[in-house]
Motif scaffolding. Sequence first.
Motif, PDB file in Angstrom:
ATOM      1  N   UNK A  22       0.823  -1.208   0.000  1.00 55.97           N
ATOM      2  CA  UNK A  22       0.000   0.000   0.000  1.00 55.97           C
ATOM      3  C   UNK A  22       0.857   1.259   0.000  1.00 55.97           C
ATOM      4  N   UNK A  23       1.939   1.256   0.752  1.00 58.38           N
ATOM      5  CA  UNK A  23       2.845   2.406   0.749  1.00 58.38           C
ATOM      6  C   UNK A  23       3.459   2.594  -0.633  1.00 58.38           C
ATOM      7  N   UNK A  24       3.811   1.497  -1.272  1.00 64.13           N
ATOM      8  CA  UNK A  24       4.389   1.553  -2.607  1.00 64.13           C
ATOM      9  C   UNK A  24       3.374   2.080  -3.612  1.00 64.13           C
ATOM     10  N   UNK A  25       2.118   1.657  -3.489  1.00 65.48           N
ATOM     11  CA  UNK A  25       1.073   2.113  -4.402  1.00 65.48           C
ATOM     12  C   UNK A  25       0.873   3.614  -4.258  1.00 65.48           C
ATOM     13  N   UNK A  26       0.860   4.124  -3.040  1.00 70.39           N
ATOM     14  CA  UNK A  26       0.686   5.559  -2.822  1.00 70.39           C
ATOM     15  C   UNK A  26       1.819   6.333  -3.477  1.00 70.39           C
ATOM     16  N   UNK A  27       3.043   5.863  -3.324  1.00 69.86           N
ATOM     17  CA  UNK A  27       4.200   6.550  -3.891  1.00 69.86           C
ATOM     18  C   UNK A  27       4.192   6.487  -5.414  1.00 69.86           C
ATOM     19  N   UNK A  28       3.802   5.339  -5.978  1.00 76.67           N
ATOM     20  CA  UNK A  28       3.892   5.166  -7.428  1.00 76.67           C
ATOM     21  C   UNK A  28       2.604   5.468  -8.170  1.00 76.67           C
ATOM     22  N   UNK A  29       1.522   5.761  -7.458  1.00 76.64           N
ATOM     23  CA  UNK A  29       0.239   5.949  -8.140  1.00 76.64           C
ATOM     24  C   UNK A  29       0.268   7.107  -9.128  1.00 76.64           C
ATOM     25  N   UNK A  30       1.052   8.128  -8.866  1.00 71.99           N
ATOM     26  CA  UNK A  30       1.135   9.238  -9.806  1.00 71.99           C
ATOM     27  C   UNK A  30       2.020   8.911 -10.999  1.00 71.99           C
ATOM     28  N   UNK A  31       2.780   7.797 -10.899  1.00 73.30           N
ATOM     29  CA  UNK A  31       3.667   7.421 -11.987  1.00 73.30           C
ATOM     30  C   UNK A  31       3.123   6.249 -12.797  1.00 73.30           C
ATOM     31  N   UNK A  32       1.937   5.766 -12.459  1.00 73.67           N
ATOM     32  CA  UNK A  32       1.388   4.588 -13.133  1.00 73.67           C
ATOM     33  C   UNK A  32       1.120   4.889 -14.598  1.00 73.67           C
ATOM     34  N   UNK A  33       1.405   3.903 -15.438  1.00 72.61           N
ATOM     35  CA  UNK A  33       1.146   4.087 -16.861  1.00 72.61           C
ATOM     36  C   UNK A  33      -0.104   3.316 -17.256  1.00 72.61           C
ATOM     37  N   UNK A  34      -0.547   3.496 -18.475  1.00 73.69           N
ATOM     38  CA  UNK A  34      -1.759   2.855 -18.953  1.00 73.69           C
ATOM     39  C   UNK A  34      -1.569   1.366 -19.207  1.00 73.69           C
ATOM     40  N   UNK A  35      -0.342   0.858 -19.136  1.00 72.26           N
ATOM     41  CA  UNK A  35      -0.062  -0.543 -19.436  1.00 72.26           C
ATOM     42  C   UNK A  35      -0.508  -1.484 -18.323  1.00 72.26           C
ATOM     43  N   UNK A  36      -0.839  -1.002 -17.156  1.00 70.37           N
ATOM     44  CA  UNK A  36      -1.275  -1.873 -16.071  1.00 70.37           C
ATOM     45  C   UNK A  36      -0.692  -1.463 -14.750  1.00 70.37           C
ATOM     46  N   UNK A  37      -0.868  -2.304 -13.734  1.00 68.31           N
ATOM     47  CA  UNK A  37      -0.397  -1.967 -12.391  1.00 68.31           C
ATOM     48  C   UNK A  37       1.127  -1.866 -12.332  1.00 68.31           C
ATOM     49  N   UNK A  38       1.599  -1.069 -11.396  1.00 67.54           N
ATOM     50  CA  UNK A  38       3.046  -0.888 -11.256  1.00 67.54           C
ATOM     51  C   UNK A  38       3.614  -1.682 -10.088  1.00 67.54           C
ATOM     52  N   UNK A  39       2.755  -2.398  -9.332  1.00 67.22           N
ATOM     53  CA  UNK A  39       3.244  -3.223  -8.234  1.00 67.22           C
ATOM     54  C   UNK A  39       2.306  -4.409  -8.024  1.00 67.22           C
ATOM     55  N   UNK A  40       2.838  -5.458  -7.407  1.00 71.20           N
ATOM     56  CA  UNK A  40       2.061  -6.658  -7.130  1.00 71.20           C
ATOM     57  C   UNK A  40       2.684  -7.414  -5.959  1.00 71.20           C
ATOM     58  N   UNK A  41       1.898  -8.231  -5.284  1.00 68.50           N
ATOM     59  CA  UNK A  41       2.379  -9.099  -4.205  1.00 68.50           C
ATOM     60  C   UNK A  41       2.108 -10.531  -4.625  1.00 68.50           C
ATOM     61  N   UNK A  42       3.115 -11.385  -4.496  1.00 69.38           N
ATOM     62  CA  UNK A  42       2.962 -12.809  -4.772  1.00 69.38           C
ATOM     63  C   UNK A  42       3.257 -13.579  -3.492  1.00 69.38           C
ATOM     64  N   UNK A  43       2.616 -14.716  -3.319  1.00 70.09           N
ATOM     65  CA  UNK A  43       2.889 -15.563  -2.155  1.00 70.09           C
ATOM     66  C   UNK A  43       2.715 -17.021  -2.550  1.00 70.09           C
ATOM     67  N   UNK A  44       3.349 -17.901  -1.770  1.00 71.69           N
ATOM     68  CA  UNK A  44       3.122 -19.337  -1.955  1.00 71.69           C
ATOM     69  C   UNK A  44       3.450 -20.059  -0.663  1.00 71.69           C
ATOM     70  N   UNK A  45       2.732 -21.150  -0.455  1.00 69.43           N
ATOM     71  CA  UNK A  45       2.916 -22.001   0.714  1.00 69.43           C
ATOM     72  C   UNK A  45       3.985 -23.042   0.389  1.00 69.43           C
ATOM     73  N   UNK A  46       4.825 -23.390   1.363  1.00 70.75           N
ATOM     74  CA  UNK A  46       5.855 -24.402   1.141  1.00 70.75           C
ATOM     75  C   UNK A  46       5.984 -25.316   2.357  1.00 70.75           C
ATOM     76  N   UNK A  47       6.441 -26.543   2.104  1.00 66.95           N
ATOM     77  CA  UNK A  47       6.620 -27.519   3.186  1.00 66.95           C
ATOM     78  C   UNK A  47       8.005 -28.149   3.155  1.00 66.95           C
ATOM     79  N   UNK A  48       8.857 -27.704   2.244  1.00 66.89           N
ATOM     80  CA  UNK A  48      10.167 -28.329   2.034  1.00 66.89           C
ATOM     81  C   UNK A  48      11.291 -27.710   2.855  1.00 66.89           C
ATOM     82  N   UNK A  49      10.986 -26.717   3.691  1.00 69.75           N
ATOM     83  CA  UNK A  49      12.018 -26.054   4.488  1.00 69.75           C
ATOM     84  C   UNK A  49      12.623 -24.861   3.784  1.00 69.75           C
TER      85      UNK A  49
END
Length: 111
Positions: A20-47
């Motif tokens: 959210x902090x990143x979105x606020x900072x970059x929202x004025x720099x966003x281009x028409x091509x799409x979002x300028x930030x994203x969060x990815x996550x995944x669950x793991x069990x292998x250590x």
Amino acid sequence: MTATVRRTAYALAAAVSALLALIVVTSTQADAAGPSSTVKSKYFTSGEAKITCPSGWKATGGGVGADLNSMRVIITEPLQTSAHTPIGWKANVRTSSGGAGSGTIYVICAR
């Protein structure tokens, strides 16, 4: 709420807050091509786990949440190219006996 769920919730809340902090900072720099930030996550069990940003994006932060109180986070740091460009996140979680732990890894990416 168990400590495991609480820790994972705290890790997710930290990732969302940073995004959210990143979105606020970059929202004025966003281009028409799409979002300028994203969060990815995944669950793991292998250590050990790695998660990467989409091609051409850079990692701006990340983290890991271990599933149990008895597990320890050994590594949580940026995943970098040979030129030291952050492209993702890596983590290592171990049980108290040294075995493979489990949890959720997160990365915040920006273009």
